[in-house]
Each structure stands twice: as structure tokens, then as C-alpha cells.
Design an enzyme around this catalytic site. Sequence first.
Site, PDB file in Angstrom:
ATOM      1  N   ASP A 235       0.824  -1.146   0.111  1.00  5.43           N
ATOM      2  CA  ASP A 235       0.118   0.043   0.043  1.00  5.43           C
ATOM      3  C   ASP A 235       0.887   1.134   0.133  1.00  5.43           C
ATOM      4  O   ASP A 235       1.825   1.153   0.292  1.00  5.43           O
ATOM      5  CB  ASP A 235      -0.902   0.061   1.421  1.00  5.43           C
ATOM      6  CG  ASP A 235      -2.035  -1.025   1.122  1.00  5.43           C
ATOM      7  OD1 ASP A 235      -2.024  -1.705   0.473  1.00  5.43           O
ATOM      8  OD2 ASP A 235      -2.922  -0.836   2.243  1.00  5.43           O
ATOM      9  N   HIS A 375       3.893  -2.083   2.722  1.00  3.99           N
ATOM     10  CA  HIS A 375       3.751  -0.866   2.423  1.00  3.99           C
ATOM     11  C   HIS A 375       5.268  -0.702   1.472  1.00  3.99           C
ATOM     12  O   HIS A 375       6.420  -0.896   2.179  1.00  3.99           O
ATOM     13  CB  HIS A 375       3.716   0.226   3.500  1.00  3.99           C
ATOM     14  CG  HIS A 375       2.529  -0.059   4.116  1.00  3.99           C
ATOM     15  ND1 HIS A 375       2.443  -0.848   5.352  1.00  3.99           N
ATOM     16  CD2 HIS A 375       1.250   0.752   4.015  1.00  3.99           C
ATOM     17  CE1 HIS A 375       1.049  -0.661   5.683  1.00  3.99           C
ATOM     18  NE2 HIS A 375       0.445   0.101   5.350  1.00  3.99           N
TER      19      HIS A 375
HETATM   20 ZN    ZN Z   1      -2.663   3.102   3.356  1.00  5.59          ZN
END
Ligand code: ZN
Length: 415
Positions: A235, A375
Site C-alpha cells: 500500500d 507498504h
Molecule cells: Zn494506506
Amino acid sequence: MKKVLIGITIIILGLLILLWKINFSKVHSKVITKIEEKDDILIAINYPQTKYNNLNRKIKNYINSYYSYFKDEFSSYKAKEKIELNIDYSYFLLKNKYLCITLYITVDTHSSDNNYKDIKTILYDTKSNKEILLTDIIKDHNKLINLIDDNLKYKYNTNNIDFNIDNLISNPFSINDKYLTIYIPSTDSNYDFYVIKISLKEFNLETKQVIAKTTYLENNMVIDPSKKVVALTFDDGPSIYTQDILNILNKYGVNATFFVLGNKVSMYKETLKYALKQGCEIGNHSYNHKWMIKLNENELKAQIEDTQNIIKKELGYTPTSLRPTYGSINDKIKNYSNFNIVLWNIDTLDWKIKNPKEIARRALKADDGDIILMHDIHKQTVNSLELIIPKLLKDGFQFVTISELKEIELLRKRL
Ligand code: ZN
């Protein structure tokens, strides 16, 4: 003779486009993203880092001042809801020379008090390495003032603003390929700003944008539904680390899904093209990481559709998966039923944990059908992958994208 001339013209045009593209990509080197979630405070900050140190310092100063203001003001603030700081940006290179950076700052307390919106602009001459004023590139000041006056009258039905060229230069503005947009603090409680749009044609400043077309290979991976599957998801990117992650995925011949922020797509479009070519999936993670469950219909629509549009424009690809920010879902989001709305089963906490071994330990708890959250904006995430992927492969897992995972689930139901 005619054919030779046409040939030469095509070659020159090609070279010009190439030069323009090289120059364009040289100016913006990366986007910095900072996402924090602590107690009742949500912070999502995006800003560009250019190759101009002077400019970077100015941007950083603005970011730091809002960040510390927010922390000082709200860290002990007692609110019913979480409080949100969101900083987003836009940039545009005008006439291959003037870089216009606009920062959009929003403090949202999700109640009517203490909400705060601000816009900061920096116009930078990349040739002289100096910040300049809007009036340095628009010489016809009278025309500019008249156009703004007309706009205020026509669009906002107001003519009580005393406006001259001296107070104009203190107002924020942004520039894109078609418009100059000037933000004038409003005297009307219905708006934060009067937003004045003026066509660049008025000042002979319009730019022709060249958009590269891309093609990507279909993913030929064959998945065996009787064997274990796992989906890696990343993400908040793309970022400077995304390419490193793609290289590791490629090395092991596995795929993943990248839930990207719309505002970073243009800057990293080459990386994302590469991701698609490799067979990875790109999903929608909002435009600038606003807390989606707190948005009204229109704001939510803009966050989702602006991201779809920029991905379509830059990559010729349409995402089908959506991951809501901060993993919060409500009915308004569920209404986007044309998307595969995806959360996760395993949170590696890679944004908080700096140790790759510890991140890997958490990821390796994965079971068949699990979705792992990571991430692609942290170095430690990249480093953890060499510990995660080979181990899961050894344990018999197949790496799938989110869409593949959905297909597998359907297939297994039928079997
Ligand atoms: Zn996020």
C-alpha cells in the site's frame, strides 16, 4: 526529395519528444510519503522531492511547519473522532522551465470546529534556481486582474473584493497544462477559497502534453487451485522502493498487488508499467489517503475516480480492486460494488517495525488464502522480502494477485 524531408522531420520531432520526456522526468525525482496512525491521530503527507535543493528546502519547511503545528495543537486534543492531517501536492512544469508546486493542507477534526484548509504554492525557475512570482511569468497584469474580476462576478456574484496586482501575488495558485487556478481567501462562509480558473491560452502559456501509450503482457502464470496460495499486497506507493520490490518479485518469478495512491502515479508511471508487464496487479488506494469513511459521497467519488482516471490515462489500465484507507469500511464504500474491496488477514506492521526479520516473522504466519499487508514506501519492507518469499515458496505457497485470489476462491467453491 519529399520523402527525405518527411523522414528528417519525423526524426527531429522524435528527438524533440525524447528530449522533452528526459527533461520532464529529470525534474521530479521522487515523492515522499509519510503515513502515521497513532492513538486518535491520522497523518498522511505526500510531497515531491526534486533535483533542486533550494526548492526542496522550501517544500520541506512548509511540510515541517504544518506537521509540528498539527502535533502541538492536537496531540492532547480530546475529540470524539480521530483527527486527520492530510497534505497532498500537485506539480507542473511550464514551458520546460517553471516548476509550479502546490501543497494542499487539510486538518479535519470531523466536527465543525477547528477544521482547517490551506494551500501553499511555490513557483520555481529551474534555470536560475530561484523562486519567482506569478507576475514574473504573466506580464500583462491588467488583463490578469480583469479576468479575475470577471470570474469573481460571474462565478461567485461578488465584487466586493478589493483586488490589485500587489495583493494578488500573495495568493496561492496552481498551474496545469490548461489552466492557471488562483485561490482567493473567501469572505463568504460557504467557501474556504474563491477558485478562479483562467485558461493559459489567455497568456500564450499553453503546453502540449505528450502521453505515452503503453502495452503490457498478459499474465501467463498458471495457478493450481489444489495448492496453497498467498497474496502479497503493498500500500501507499509507488515510491523509490517499488522498483526494488519488483526486482525481488521478478527474481523469484512471483506476483503481488500494489494499492497505489493516485497522486503518485504520474511520477512513477515507468515503475508501474514495469509492474504490469511482470504480471502484478495495480489496485486503487484513494487519491491522497484521506480517511475514506469520513468523506461525503462526492469527496469519496473524487478519491476513487480521480485515481482510476490517472491510472487509465498513464497506464491504459483499469484497476478492479480497491483498498480503503486505514482499513476502514462503511456502506458508502461498499456501494462501489464494481470493485473487489479488499482488506487483509496479516498485518506485518512494516511501517512501524524497522527490523526486516521481525516483519518477516509476522508475514510467515500466513495460511492458505491469506492476504499480507505491507507498504512499498519503506526500506525495511524491501529487505524483509528476501526472508519472506523464498521461505513461503519452500513451504509450497503460490503467490497470487488479489484478482487471482478471487478467481481461485470461486474455482474452489465450484470444485
Ligand atoms: Zn494506506
